[in-house]
Design an enzyme around this catalytic site. Structure first.
Site, PDB file in Angstrom:
ATOM      1  N   TYR A  55      -2.626  -1.175  10.436  1.00 61.11           N
ATOM      2  CA  TYR A  55      -2.520  -1.314   8.979  1.00 61.11           C
ATOM      3  C   TYR A  55      -1.168  -0.784   8.484  1.00 61.11           C
ATOM      4  O   TYR A  55      -0.465  -1.453   7.712  1.00 61.11           O
ATOM      5  CB  TYR A  55      -3.676  -0.546   8.328  1.00 61.11           C
ATOM      6  N   LYS A  91       1.738  -3.027   6.796  1.00 62.40           N
ATOM      7  CA  LYS A  91       2.181  -2.749   5.420  1.00 62.40           C
ATOM      8  C   LYS A  91       3.671  -2.379   5.377  1.00 62.40           C
ATOM      9  O   LYS A  91       4.374  -2.753   4.436  1.00 62.40           O
ATOM     10  CB  LYS A  91       1.313  -1.646   4.788  1.00 62.40           C
ATOM     11  N   SER A 138       0.872  -1.181   0.000  1.00 61.75           N
ATOM     12  CA  SER A 138       0.000   0.000   0.000  1.00 61.75           C
ATOM     13  C   SER A 138       0.902   1.221   0.000  1.00 61.75           C
ATOM     14  O   SER A 138       2.084   1.125   0.366  1.00 61.75           O
ATOM     15  CB  SER A 138      -0.839  -0.015   1.282  1.00 61.75           C
TER      16      SER A 138
END
Ligand code: NAD
Length: 260
Positions: free
Chosen positions: A155, A159, A142
Site C-alpha cells: 500500500y 501510494k 494517502s
C-alpha cells in the site's frame, strides 16, 4: 459548478468514492460510478444520484485489475455522456502483514488496483482532455504517499508511486488546461479501514480496540477520523476554476498526521 461536465470516479460504490460521486453530482456533473459490490445495492446508489441531483449517472463495472476494462470505462463516459472531464482515481484495497509473510498475489493486486489502474485511466482520458483544453485529474493517494507505516509495504509503495505519477502527469499536461493533483487523507472511517483492524491486531499482537485507539487514531493529532464528505469537498475545490493553478501537488487532509 460542473454543469455540462462529466466526472468518472473509480471505486465509487462505497466510502470516499461514493462521496466524491455525490459531491460532483451535487454540483451538476454527470457521473460514471464504478466499483465492486452487490448489483442491487449499486443500482440503488446509482439511481439515488440521479434522483437526488437531477443528473445522469451510469455504472461501469470495469475491474481495476484489467487495463482494457479501465479504458472501456473512459470510453463509456465519452460515448454515452459526451466526455470525461474530471477523472478521479480512487479505487483501492489494503492488506496488512509483515513483508516476509506478505502474500505475493496481494502485493500484485495492490500495485495493480492502487497504482497501475490510475495510469491506465489517465492514459485513456488525457487525449480527450487535451483536445478540449480542460481537464481535472484527482488521485486519492494517502498520508501513506508521504510517510510509511509498518506492515503495509504494498500500500505504501503504491501510494508513493501515485505521488510520482501525479507529478509526472501534471508536468505533461500543464499547458493544456489540465490539472493533476493527489489528495492525501489520513484515516477516514470507511469499510477499507474497518476491514484492516483484525489483521493489524494480529500483526501487532494487540486487541482490536487497542488498534483503533493506539494505532489508528494515535497517528492523527486531532484524534478524530476525517469524514468522506470533507475529502469530497476538497476534490470539488480542486476541480473548480479557482484551483486552476494548483497542479502536481499532494494535498494533505490528515488531522495533522504528517506534520509530526
Ligand atoms: P472502500 O473500501 O470503502 O472503497 C474502495 C472502493 O474501491 C470500492 O468502491 C470498491 O468496490 C473499489 N474497488 C476495490 N477493488 C476494485 C477493483 N478491482 N475494481 C474496481 N473497483 C474496486 O475504501 P475507501 O476508504 O473509501 O478507499 C478509497 C480510496 O481512499 C482508496 O484508494 C484508499 O487507499 C484511499 N484512502 C483511504 C483512507 C481511509 O482511511 N479510508 C485513507 C487514505 C486513503
Amino acid at each position: 459548478m460542473f454543469k455540462g461536465k462529466v466526472a468518472v470516479v473509480t471505486g465509487s460504490t462505497s466510502g470516499i468514492g461514493l462521496a466524491y460521486a455525490r459531491a460532483f453530482a451535487k454540483e451538476g456533473a454527470n457521473i460514471v460510478i464504478n466499483g465492486l459490490g452487490d448489483a442491487a445495492a449499486i443500482e440503488t446508489e446509482r439511481a439515488r444520484i440521479e434522483t437526488d441531483f437531477g443528473v445522469k449517472c451510469l455504472y461501469s463495472p470495469a475491474n481495476m485489475l484489467k487495463p482494457e476494462e479501465i479504458e472501456g470505462m473512459v470510453k463509456l463516459a465519452e460515448t454515452e455522456l459526451g466526455s470525461c472531464d474530471i477523472l478521479v482515481n480512487n479505487a483501492g484495497i489494503q492488506h496488512v502483514s509483515p513483508i516476509e509473510e506478505f502474500p505475493i498475489d496481494k502485493w500484485n493486486m495492490i500495485i495493480a488496483i492502487n497504482l497501475s489502474a490510475a495510469f491506465f485511466a489517465m492514459r485513456a482520458a488525457i487525449p480527450g482532455m487535451k483536445a478540449r483544453k480542460w481537464g481535472r485529474i484527482i488521485n486519492t493517494a494517502s498520508a501513506h504517499a508521504l510517510v510509511a507505516s509498518p506492515f503495509k509495504s504494498a500500500y505504501v509503495s503504491a501510494k508513493h508511486g501515485i505521488a510520482g505519477l501525479t507529478k509526472t502527469a501534471a508536468l505533461e499536461t500543464a499547458q493544456f488546461g489540465i490539472t493533476v493533483n493527489a489528495i492525501c487523507p489520513g484515516y477516514v472511517w470507511t469499510p477499507l479501514v474497518e476491514k484492516q483492524i483484525p489483521d493489524t491486531a494480529k500483526a501487532r499482537g494487540i486487541s482490536e480496540e487497542e488498534v483503533k485507539k493506539n494505532v489508528i487514531l494515535a497517528a492523527q493529532p486531532t484524534k478524530e477520523f476525517v469524514t468522506v464528505e470533507e475529502v469530497a469537498a476538497y476534490a470539488v475545490f480542486l476541480a473548480s476554476d479557482n484551483a486552476r493553478s494548483i497542479t502536481g501537488s499532494m494535498q494533505s487532509i490528515d488531522g495533522g498526521w504528517t506534520a509530526e
